[in-house]
Design an enzyme around this catalytic site. Structure first.
Site, PDB file in Angstrom:
ATOM      1  N   GLY A 181       1.109  -1.067  -0.158  1.00  0.00           N
ATOM      2  CA  GLY A 181       0.314   0.041   0.039  1.00  0.00           C
ATOM      3  C   GLY A 181       0.810   1.236  -0.380  1.00  0.00           C
TER       4      GLY A 181
ATOM      5  N   GLU B  96       5.179   3.011   8.047  1.00  0.00           N
ATOM      6  CA  GLU B  96       5.027   1.779   8.721  1.00  0.00           C
ATOM      7  C   GLU B  96       6.430   0.960   9.979  1.00  0.00           C
ATOM      8  OE1 GLU B  96       1.420   0.310   5.878  1.00  0.00           O
ATOM      9  OE2 GLU B  96       2.994  -0.959   5.648  1.00  0.00           O
TER      10      GLU B  96
HETATM   11  C1  5RP Z   1       0.618  -1.604   3.338  1.00  0.00           C
HETATM   12  C2  5RP Z   1       0.477  -2.106   4.192  1.00  0.00           C
HETATM   13  C3  5RP Z   1      -0.336  -3.092   3.740  1.00  0.00           C
HETATM   14  O1  5RP Z   1      -0.484  -4.194   5.200  1.00  0.00           O
HETATM   15  C4  5RP Z   1      -0.423  -4.440   3.223  1.00  0.00           C
HETATM   16  O2  5RP Z   1       0.123  -4.781   1.765  1.00  0.00           O
HETATM   17  C5  5RP Z   1      -1.395  -5.765   3.041  1.00  0.00           C
HETATM   18  O3  5RP Z   1      -2.836  -5.137   2.587  1.00  0.00           O
HETATM   19  P1  5RP Z   1      -3.387  -5.967   2.733  1.00  0.00           P
HETATM   20  O4  5RP Z   1      -3.841  -5.768   4.756  1.00  0.00           O
HETATM   21  O5  5RP Z   1      -4.617  -4.361   2.100  1.00  0.00           O
HETATM   22  O6  5RP Z   1      -3.641  -6.974   2.069  1.00  0.00           O
HETATM   23  O7  5RP Z   1       2.226  -3.303   4.079  1.00  0.00           O
HETATM   24  O8  5RP Z   1       1.339  -0.603   3.453  1.00  0.00           O
END
Ligand code: 5RP
Length: 214
Positions: free
Chosen positions: A97, A103
């Protein structure tokens, strides 16, 4: 159960770890969106949340959950976030994302990192999901060349600008046998802001749906 129902189960099960009076670190993504919905039901019991992205900040504010600055909050007791892949050592690939930098900062600032995933994210070896790397825009080609030298195929996530004003390379073709070593090595490349490998600071607890991963 569908993948989204599994994400919802994980998001709701994460509430078992939220205690009254906490400031909760909140990740980004569709699984975390379910957690935010569950957190909203107990918003009067917590002090607030530290958010890892503009997207999560918007969701938190829409639900009247106070969003606090990490500098003021200090060390957090709990960080709840999803992942794109998780191996049996609780090493993760994150950043699908695009929120990997904030994060990683919140994960580092938190005593317990609770990772919430659906079963499709569980892998034996990391690397099938392209590894996201946030780069300073002027260093995109230089970082890409360095990655090719170590056997990866970088693809620019064209059109995406992170919350920090940077760009993302998604690296295909890596079979990551040594996640800690690769994270360290990639961090040394000039122009790399953050690598989406969370191995030096892995998750502490992983919930797959509502089940704790052994
Ligand atoms: C965003 C992330 C998310 O935690 C990862 O992409 C998982 O996303 P989702 O819960 O929509 O499957 O690292 O940077």
């Amino acid at each position: 159960m569908s993948q989204d129902e599994q994400k919802r189960s994980a998001g709701r099960a994460a509430m078992r770890y939220v205690e009254d009076g906490m400031i909760v670190g909140v990740g980004t993504g569709s699984t975390v969106a379910h957690f935010i919905d569950a957190l909203a039901e107990r918003k009067h019991c917590i002090e607030g949340a530290v958010s890892s992205s503009e997207q999560s900040t918007r969701l938190l504010k829409e639900r009247d959950i106070p969003v606090l600055d990490l500098n003021a909050a200090g060390e957090l007791a709990l960080y709840v976030d999803g992942a794109d892949e998780c191996d049996d050592r609780k090493y993760l690939i994150k950043g699908g994302g695009g929120a990997l930098t904030r994060e990683k900062i919140i994960a580092a600032a938190s005593k317990t990192f609770l990772c919430i995933i659906d079963p499709a994210k569980r892998v034996s070896t990391l690397g099938r999901f392209p590894l996201p790397i946030e780069v300073i825009p002027m260093a995109r080609s230089q970082v890409a060349r360095a990655i090719v030298k170590i056997g990866g195929q970088p693809v620019w996530r064209d059109g995406v600008v992170t919350d920090n004003g940077n760009w993302i390379l998604d690296v295909h073709g890596l079979r990551i046998a040594d996640p800690v070593g690769l994270e360290r090595d990639l961090n040394q490349i000039a122009g790399v802001v953050t690598v989406g490998l969370f191995a030096q600071r892995p998750a502490d607890i992983v919930l797959i749906g509502e089940q704790v991963m052994p």
